[in-house]
Write a protein that holds these residues in place. Structure first.
Motif, PDB file in Angstrom:
ATOM      1  N   ILE A 179     -27.087 -20.407  19.241  1.00  0.00           N
ATOM      2  CA  ILE A 179     -25.429 -20.614  20.083  1.00  0.00           C
ATOM      3  C   ILE A 179     -25.399 -19.225  20.671  1.00  0.00           C
ATOM      4  CG2 ILE A 179     -23.953 -21.722  21.108  1.00  0.00           C
ATOM      5  CD1 ILE A 179     -25.687 -23.676  21.229  1.00  0.00           C
ATOM      6  N   LEU A 180     -25.122 -19.017  21.385  1.00  0.00           N
ATOM      7  CA  LEU A 180     -24.047 -17.951  22.311  1.00  0.00           C
ATOM      8  C   LEU A 180     -23.349 -17.931  23.018  1.00  0.00           C
ATOM      9  CD1 LEU A 180     -23.328 -14.915  21.582  1.00  0.00           C
ATOM     10  CD2 LEU A 180     -24.540 -14.810  23.957  1.00  0.00           C
ATOM     11  N   PRO A 181     -21.630 -18.509  22.454  1.00  0.00           N
ATOM     12  CA  PRO A 181     -20.354 -18.954  23.382  1.00  0.00           C
ATOM     13  C   PRO A 181     -20.419 -17.942  23.791  1.00  0.00           C
ATOM     14  CG  PRO A 181     -20.087 -19.802  20.844  1.00  0.00           C
ATOM     15  CD  PRO A 181     -20.951 -18.412  21.010  1.00  0.00           C
ATOM     16  N   LEU A 182     -19.571 -18.221  25.411  1.00  0.00           N
ATOM     17  CA  LEU A 182     -18.695 -17.490  26.154  1.00  0.00           C
ATOM     18  C   LEU A 182     -18.029 -18.487  26.551  1.00  0.00           C
ATOM     19  CD1 LEU A 182     -21.500 -15.643  28.893  1.00  0.00           C
ATOM     20  CD2 LEU A 182     -21.470 -15.185  26.312  1.00  0.00           C
ATOM     21  N   ALA A 183     -16.692 -17.569  26.781  1.00  0.00           N
ATOM     22  CA  ALA A 183     -15.239 -17.829  26.992  1.00  0.00           C
ATOM     23  C   ALA A 183     -15.570 -17.008  28.949  1.00  0.00           C
ATOM     24  CB  ALA A 183     -14.427 -17.735  26.523  1.00  0.00           C
ATOM     25  N   ILE A 184     -14.425 -17.909  29.849  1.00  0.00           N
ATOM     26  CA  ILE A 184     -13.969 -17.175  31.310  1.00  0.00           C
ATOM     27  C   ILE A 184     -13.237 -18.157  31.470  1.00  0.00           C
ATOM     28  CG2 ILE A 184     -15.550 -19.032  33.098  1.00  0.00           C
ATOM     29  CD1 ILE A 184     -16.218 -15.925  34.546  1.00  0.00           C
ATOM     30  N   ASP A 185     -12.132 -17.040  31.920  1.00  0.00           N
ATOM     31  CA  ASP A 185     -10.701 -17.454  32.495  1.00  0.00           C
ATOM     32  C   ASP A 185     -10.349 -16.460  33.766  1.00  0.00           C
ATOM     33  OD1 ASP A 185      -8.224 -19.508  32.743  1.00  0.00           O
ATOM     34  OD2 ASP A 185      -7.531 -17.716  30.949  1.00  0.00           O
ATOM     35  N   GLY A 186      -9.554 -17.423  34.457  1.00  0.00           N
ATOM     36  CA  GLY A 186      -9.027 -16.291  35.639  1.00  0.00           C
ATOM     37  C   GLY A 186      -9.797 -17.315  36.797  1.00  0.00           C
ATOM     38  N   THR A 187     -10.825 -17.444  37.084  1.00  0.00           N
ATOM     39  CA  THR A 187     -11.370 -17.751  38.211  1.00  0.00           C
ATOM     40  C   THR A 187     -10.841 -19.094  38.911  1.00  0.00           C
ATOM     41  OG1 THR A 187     -13.245 -18.777  36.771  1.00  0.00           O
ATOM     42  CG2 THR A 187     -13.460 -16.581  37.552  1.00  0.00           C
ATOM     43  N   HIS A 188     -10.379 -20.040  38.090  1.00  0.00           N
ATOM     44  CA  HIS A 188     -10.152 -21.255  38.455  1.00  0.00           C
ATOM     45  C   HIS A 188      -9.144 -21.064  39.717  1.00  0.00           C
ATOM     46  CE1 HIS A 188      -7.400 -20.713  35.123  1.00  0.00           C
ATOM     47  NE2 HIS A 188      -6.738 -20.885  35.490  1.00  0.00           N
ATOM     48  N   GLU A 189      -7.785 -20.095  39.400  1.00  0.00           N
ATOM     49  CA  GLU A 189      -7.809 -19.553  40.303  1.00  0.00           C
ATOM     50  C   GLU A 189      -7.547 -18.117  41.187  1.00  0.00           C
ATOM     51  OE1 GLU A 189      -3.984 -17.511  38.909  1.00  0.00           O
ATOM     52  OE2 GLU A 189      -3.576 -19.098  37.434  1.00  0.00           O
ATOM     53  N   ALA A 190      -8.896 -17.966  41.361  1.00  0.00           N
ATOM     54  CA  ALA A 190      -9.440 -17.154  42.037  1.00  0.00           C
ATOM     55  C   ALA A 190      -9.902 -17.359  42.928  1.00  0.00           C
ATOM     56  CB  ALA A 190     -10.229 -15.864  41.369  1.00  0.00           C
ATOM     57  N   LEU A 191     -11.344 -18.645  42.822  1.00  0.00           N
ATOM     58  CA  LEU A 191     -11.626 -19.390  43.726  1.00  0.00           C
ATOM     59  C   LEU A 191     -11.492 -20.462  43.453  1.00  0.00           C
ATOM     60  CD1 LEU A 191     -13.483 -19.555  46.583  1.00  0.00           C
ATOM     61  CD2 LEU A 191     -15.433 -18.646  44.979  1.00  0.00           C
ATOM     62  N   PRO A 192     -10.453 -21.344  44.133  1.00  0.00           N
ATOM     63  CA  PRO A 192     -10.274 -23.056  43.550  1.00  0.00           C
ATOM     64  C   PRO A 192     -11.777 -23.921  44.043  1.00  0.00           C
ATOM     65  CG  PRO A 192      -8.215 -22.012  44.168  1.00  0.00           C
ATOM     66  CD  PRO A 192      -9.543 -21.417  45.055  1.00  0.00           C
ATOM     67  N   LYS A 193     -11.901 -24.835  43.049  1.00  0.00           N
ATOM     68  CA  LYS A 193     -12.755 -25.740  43.114  1.00  0.00           C
ATOM     69  C   LYS A 193     -12.599 -27.185  44.227  1.00  0.00           C
ATOM     70  CE  LYS A 193     -15.466 -29.514  41.438  1.00  0.00           C
ATOM     71  NZ  LYS A 193     -15.630 -30.552  40.320  1.00  0.00           N
TER      72      LYS A 193
END
Length: 296
Positions: A179-193
């Motif tokens: 398993i290769l985990p990636l983590a991402i953050d900041g996009t929920h503010e850049a383009l909200p759902k």
């Protein structure tokens, strides 16, 4: 007003790139003799990266360690905050086939690119389609190409990391790949759902490739324990970026799957299988309606 003008420009630029990329992808697919259409898929990731450069307000940081051999297959998993996640993650320097919802493949022009790249379509309403996802993923792994899942199955509404489904982790165990985990953050503010408007002053967007997790010695019945540990590592990374504690970032806080319970130690291959928690997705591709499934 700045948000509106920025959004108009970005969507116009993205639309133009998509149209221009159709003949590029057609040529790539014709000349690509790789059994996994590896280079065709990588060509699509290039345009994904270009999407991220047309927004002048995005500050994107990508951190490794990156896999030394891009043709060593992994099951890649990542948390999911926004429609912006796929193009941002396309900055990683290797190809992987993405599991995405059928509605994206049905889009005119953009859907054609997904088909040409060899990405994997899933109709979450159809049990047969969900099962076929894992069959297709196994085929790509056998052809030395990684596969990419968003185990939450949908974008987070509140900027926290929510429940993961077990299917990707069971797949990795059964195929004997890490398993290769990636983590991402900041996009929920850049383009909200559920929004088409890009924020002109978002937080910095960060992606980190975490250390791979070997699956040797684990049985498919232990996929849930593996899933919870990997998820906890992703939650910890997001929490570290925000300077917050695990419970603040963890959408499963207060349950058996809470990250704080799984962060210190990985799953023990000799341990008994973890019981299913209320609300946690099934490990099987034929999961009940409403269960979390992979997709963009």
């Amino acid at each position: 007003m700045r948000s509106v003008l920025t959004s108009i420009w970005v969507w116009f630029a993205i639309g133009t790139l998509i149209v221009l990329w159709v003949p590029v992808m057609l040529v790539a697919r014709v000349v690509d003799r790789d059994p996994a259409h590896y280079y065709t898929g990588y060509t699509l990731r290039i345009v994904g990266r270009l999407f991220t450069y047309v927004n002048p307000f995005w500050d994107v940081t990508l951190e490794g360690p990156f896999p030394e051999n891009p043709r060593r297959p992994y099951v890649v998993v990542c948390n999911h905050f926004s429609q912006a996640d796929p193009p941002i993650i396309s900055r990683v320097p290797w190809e992987m086939k993405w599991v995405a919802k059928k509605q994206l493949f049905d889009l005119p022009v953009a859907g054609w690119l997904l088909h040409l790249s060899g990405d994997i379509s899933v109709d979450r309403r159809r049990k047969k389609s969900r099962a076929q996802v894992l069959t297709t993923a196994r085929d790509y792994i056998a052809k030395q190409c990684s596969v990419m899942f968003f185990p939450e199955g949908t974008r987070s509404r509140d900027g926290r990391v929510h429940r993961f489904s077990d299917g990707a982790f069971r797949l990795a165990i059964e195929e004997g790949v890490p398993i290769l985990p990636l983590a991402i953050d900041g996009t929920h503010e850049a383009l909200p759902k559920n929004s088409i408007w890009f924020e002109p002053d978002p937080e910095p967007i960060r992606v980190r490739v975490l250390e791979p997790v070997e699956t040797d010695g684990y049985s498919p019945d232990q996929a849930r324990a593996l899933q919870r540990h990997v998820r906890a590592r992703i939650v910890r990374q997001v929490a570290d970026w925000r300077g917050a504690d695990l419970d603040t970032v963890d959408g499963r806080n207060g349950t058996d799957a809470a990250a704080v319970r799984w962060i210190d130690d990985g799953p023990d291959p000799s341990a008994e299988p973890v019981e299913k928690s209320s609300g946690e997705a099934s490990v099987k591709p034929s999961s009940p309606s409403g269960a979390s499934e992979p997709g963009r």
